[in-house]
Scaffold this motif. Sequence first.
Motif, PDB file in Angstrom:
ATOM      1  N   ALA A 260     -40.822 -33.191  54.503  1.00  0.00           N
ATOM      2  CA  ALA A 260     -42.190 -33.243  55.041  1.00  0.00           C
ATOM      3  C   ALA A 260     -43.127 -32.394  54.184  1.00  0.00           C
ATOM      4  O   ALA A 260     -44.284 -32.767  53.941  1.00  0.00           O
ATOM      5  N   PHE A 261     -42.636 -31.261  53.708  1.00  0.00           N
ATOM      6  CA  PHE A 261     -43.410 -30.370  52.841  1.00  0.00           C
ATOM      7  C   PHE A 261     -43.824 -31.093  51.560  1.00  0.00           C
ATOM      8  O   PHE A 261     -44.989 -31.082  51.157  1.00  0.00           O
ATOM      9  N   VAL A 262     -42.869 -31.760  50.909  1.00  0.00           N
ATOM     10  CA  VAL A 262     -43.155 -32.465  49.658  1.00  0.00           C
ATOM     11  C   VAL A 262     -44.087 -33.650  49.908  1.00  0.00           C
ATOM     12  O   VAL A 262     -44.945 -33.965  49.074  1.00  0.00           O
ATOM     13  N   ALA A 263     -43.940 -34.308  51.072  1.00  0.00           N
ATOM     14  CA  ALA A 263     -44.814 -35.438  51.396  1.00  0.00           C
ATOM     15  C   ALA A 263     -46.277 -35.005  51.454  1.00  0.00           C
ATOM     16  O   ALA A 263     -47.175 -35.776  51.112  1.00  0.00           O
ATOM     17  N   VAL A 264     -46.521 -33.763  51.877  1.00  0.00           N
ATOM     18  CA  VAL A 264     -47.898 -33.264  51.957  1.00  0.00           C
ATOM     19  C   VAL A 264     -48.346 -32.660  50.629  1.00  0.00           C
ATOM     20  O   VAL A 264     -49.407 -32.998  50.098  1.00  0.00           O
ATOM     21  N   VAL A 265     -47.529 -31.768  50.070  1.00  0.00           N
ATOM     22  CA  VAL A 265     -47.935 -30.985  48.900  1.00  0.00           C
ATOM     23  C   VAL A 265     -47.902 -31.815  47.620  1.00  0.00           C
ATOM     24  O   VAL A 265     -48.731 -31.650  46.725  1.00  0.00           O
ATOM     25  N   GLY A 266     -46.940 -32.732  47.519  1.00  0.00           N
ATOM     26  CA  GLY A 266     -46.784 -33.495  46.292  1.00  0.00           C
ATOM     27  C   GLY A 266     -45.738 -32.869  45.389  1.00  0.00           C
ATOM     28  O   GLY A 266     -44.980 -31.979  45.806  1.00  0.00           O
ATOM     29  N   GLN A 267     -45.698 -33.270  44.125  1.00  0.00           N
ATOM     30  CA  GLN A 267     -44.627 -32.877  43.215  1.00  0.00           C
ATOM     31  C   GLN A 267     -45.036 -31.822  42.196  1.00  0.00           C
ATOM     32  O   GLN A 267     -44.224 -31.407  41.373  1.00  0.00           O
ATOM     33  N   ASP A 268     -46.277 -31.360  42.239  1.00  0.00           N
ATOM     34  CA  ASP A 268     -46.731 -30.343  41.292  1.00  0.00           C
ATOM     35  C   ASP A 268     -46.048 -29.009  41.592  1.00  0.00           C
ATOM     36  O   ASP A 268     -46.122 -28.495  42.710  1.00  0.00           O
ATOM     37  N   ALA A 269     -45.373 -28.419  40.590  1.00  0.00           N
ATOM     38  CA  ALA A 269     -44.546 -27.228  40.822  1.00  0.00           C
ATOM     39  C   ALA A 269     -45.370 -26.015  41.219  1.00  0.00           C
ATOM     40  O   ALA A 269     -44.990 -25.251  42.113  1.00  0.00           O
ATOM     41  N   ARG A 270     -46.506 -25.792  40.561  1.00  0.00           N
ATOM     42  CA  ARG A 270     -47.326 -24.618  40.889  1.00  0.00           C
ATOM     43  C   ARG A 270     -47.867 -24.725  42.309  1.00  0.00           C
ATOM     44  O   ARG A 270     -47.886 -23.741  43.056  1.00  0.00           O
ATOM     45  N   SER A 271     -48.303 -25.930  42.700  1.00  0.00           N
ATOM     46  CA  SER A 271     -48.787 -26.131  44.071  1.00  0.00           C
ATOM     47  C   SER A 271     -47.665 -25.884  45.069  1.00  0.00           C
ATOM     48  O   SER A 271     -47.883 -25.285  46.129  1.00  0.00           O
ATOM     49  N   CYS A 272     -46.475 -26.337  44.726  1.00  0.00           N
ATOM     50  CA  CYS A 272     -45.310 -26.132  45.592  1.00  0.00           C
ATOM     51  C   CYS A 272     -45.070 -24.642  45.803  1.00  0.00           C
ATOM     52  O   CYS A 272     -44.880 -24.178  46.939  1.00  0.00           O
ATOM     53  N   LEU A 273     -45.085 -23.870  44.721  1.00  0.00           N
ATOM     54  CA  LEU A 273     -44.864 -22.424  44.821  1.00  0.00           C
ATOM     55  C   LEU A 273     -45.955 -21.758  45.659  1.00  0.00           C
ATOM     56  O   LEU A 273     -45.680 -20.910  46.513  1.00  0.00           O
ATOM     57  N   ASN A 274     -47.212 -22.148  45.427  1.00  0.00           N
ATOM     58  CA  ASN A 274     -48.329 -21.560  46.173  1.00  0.00           C
ATOM     59  C   ASN A 274     -48.205 -21.841  47.670  1.00  0.00           C
ATOM     60  O   ASN A 274     -48.460 -20.963  48.505  1.00  0.00           O
ATOM     61  N   GLU A 275     -47.809 -23.076  48.007  1.00  0.00           N
ATOM     62  CA  GLU A 275     -47.702 -23.438  49.425  1.00  0.00           C
ATOM     63  C   GLU A 275     -46.498 -22.766  50.089  1.00  0.00           C
ATOM     64  O   GLU A 275     -46.551 -22.436  51.272  1.00  0.00           O
ATOM     65  N   VAL A 276     -45.422 -22.533  49.330  1.00  0.00           N
ATOM     66  CA  VAL A 276     -44.289 -21.773  49.867  1.00  0.00           C
ATOM     67  C   VAL A 276     -44.725 -20.337  50.159  1.00  0.00           C
ATOM     68  O   VAL A 276     -44.353 -19.753  51.193  1.00  0.00           O
ATOM     69  N   GLU A 277     -45.528 -19.770  49.272  1.00  0.00           N
ATOM     70  CA  GLU A 277     -46.034 -18.405  49.496  1.00  0.00           C
ATOM     71  C   GLU A 277     -46.918 -18.351  50.743  1.00  0.00           C
ATOM     72  O   GLU A 277     -46.882 -17.370  51.492  1.00  0.00           O
ATOM     73  N   LYS A 278     -47.703 -19.409  50.963  1.00  0.00           N
ATOM     74  CA  LYS A 278     -48.507 -19.470  52.192  1.00  0.00           C
ATOM     75  C   LYS A 278     -47.618 -19.489  53.433  1.00  0.00           C
ATOM     76  O   LYS A 278     -47.897 -18.809  54.427  1.00  0.00           O
ATOM     77  N   LEU A 279     -46.557 -20.260  53.382  1.00  0.00           N
ATOM     78  CA  LEU A 279     -45.620 -20.307  54.504  1.00  0.00           C
ATOM     79  C   LEU A 279     -44.974 -18.941  54.744  1.00  0.00           C
ATOM     80  O   LEU A 279     -44.785 -18.525  55.891  1.00  0.00           O
ATOM     81  N   ASP A 280     -44.641 -18.262  53.652  1.00  0.00           N
ATOM     82  CA  ASP A 280     -44.029 -16.937  53.762  1.00  0.00           C
ATOM     83  C   ASP A 280     -44.959 -15.968  54.501  1.00  0.00           C
ATOM     84  O   ASP A 280     -44.527 -15.234  55.411  1.00  0.00           O
ATOM     85  N   LEU A 281     -46.229 -15.963  54.132  1.00  0.00           N
ATOM     86  CA  LEU A 281     -47.200 -15.085  54.794  1.00  0.00           C
ATOM     87  C   LEU A 281     -47.446 -15.515  56.236  1.00  0.00           C
ATOM     88  O   LEU A 281     -47.604 -14.676  57.131  1.00  0.00           O
TER      89      LEU A 281
END
Length: 338
Positions: free
Chosen positions: A173-194
């Motif tokens: 579900a995360f990839v379906a929203v964020v897409g496949q861009d690696a930097r965006s993926c990392l940024n959104e994981v950091e948002k989830l962490d916070l």
Amino acid sequence: MGANVHVVIGADDYIVDCAVRGIMGDDTGLETIDSRTSTAAEAQLADIGRADSSLMEAPFLYPKKTTWWRNVHFLPSAGKKQCSEEVKESLERFAEKLARTELPENQKFILSAPSLLPASIVAKALKKGAQVVELDAGRGKRGAAALVREATVRAVDYAEEKGLQFESGAAEAFVAVVGQDARSCLNEVEKLDLYLGPGRRKVMRSDVQAVTSPGAGAESAIWSVTDAIARRDAAAAVDAMRPFEGESGFAVMMTSAVERCFRVLATVKDAQTRGEGCPASLSPWQFDRLSSSARRWTLQELRRARHRMAALREDVVSGTEAGVARIEIEVARACTRR
């Protein structure tokens, strides 16, 4: 071969940056030439000149020197023309020079670019005398489902680095929203962490829905339209379309997304009809998610709806159809039960 001359080819900025920094080590004595905004021939020629000068200049202020010429988007590539003939010839001369250059141990030259046509003179010259890393090698031969799986594994890895764990289906579900861009993926994981804080380490699908945003290159929440269509909820689909209507290229984007929605649903429905499992063209998560929606349709309905939407897309592309009202009509027609 020049052991200290490196070429890194890849479309994902973050993955390219990681590869380059692995080659470079620390950034002592780093000189960067960034061609991201160099779109005019004059600017591109100036960048080639700066790269040439830096290549020939030995370390001076520091015990070592690294030149990183990055985002060289005007290298020869498949498809449309990337640069003028003058720039092309200058690139070919520089590539030949780069291939012949033997740098001392304390000097490196790194060129990174999103793509490079393997059959070009530039590519052939570089491969004679540089260490070439192609990060996207074979990407074109991998299907969409394989690329999604690859992005999902990357998301899980980034989450684990933060001490996070996705519940079943949440990474997809995360990839379906964020897409496949690696930097965006990392940024959104950091948002989830916070967002979760130190007290909770399990990422639920509800957390993904609450926090994550589309990343670079991801379609802006277009799934809200296609999900409503899959449920045969015409009113919700039309409401979800409205925020997109002012965007440039709305009609082409929307007809393409809706046609793909019907195509994927038809693939799932066909597998259900045959009593088969997940088709090779889809990920298991995608198949499971759409299976209940596909049961709301007949295979004939989905094929007819896809055919009509594909025809409308052709009309939109050719300029014979304005699009907005017609798209809504076709969506309502398809979703209405007969």
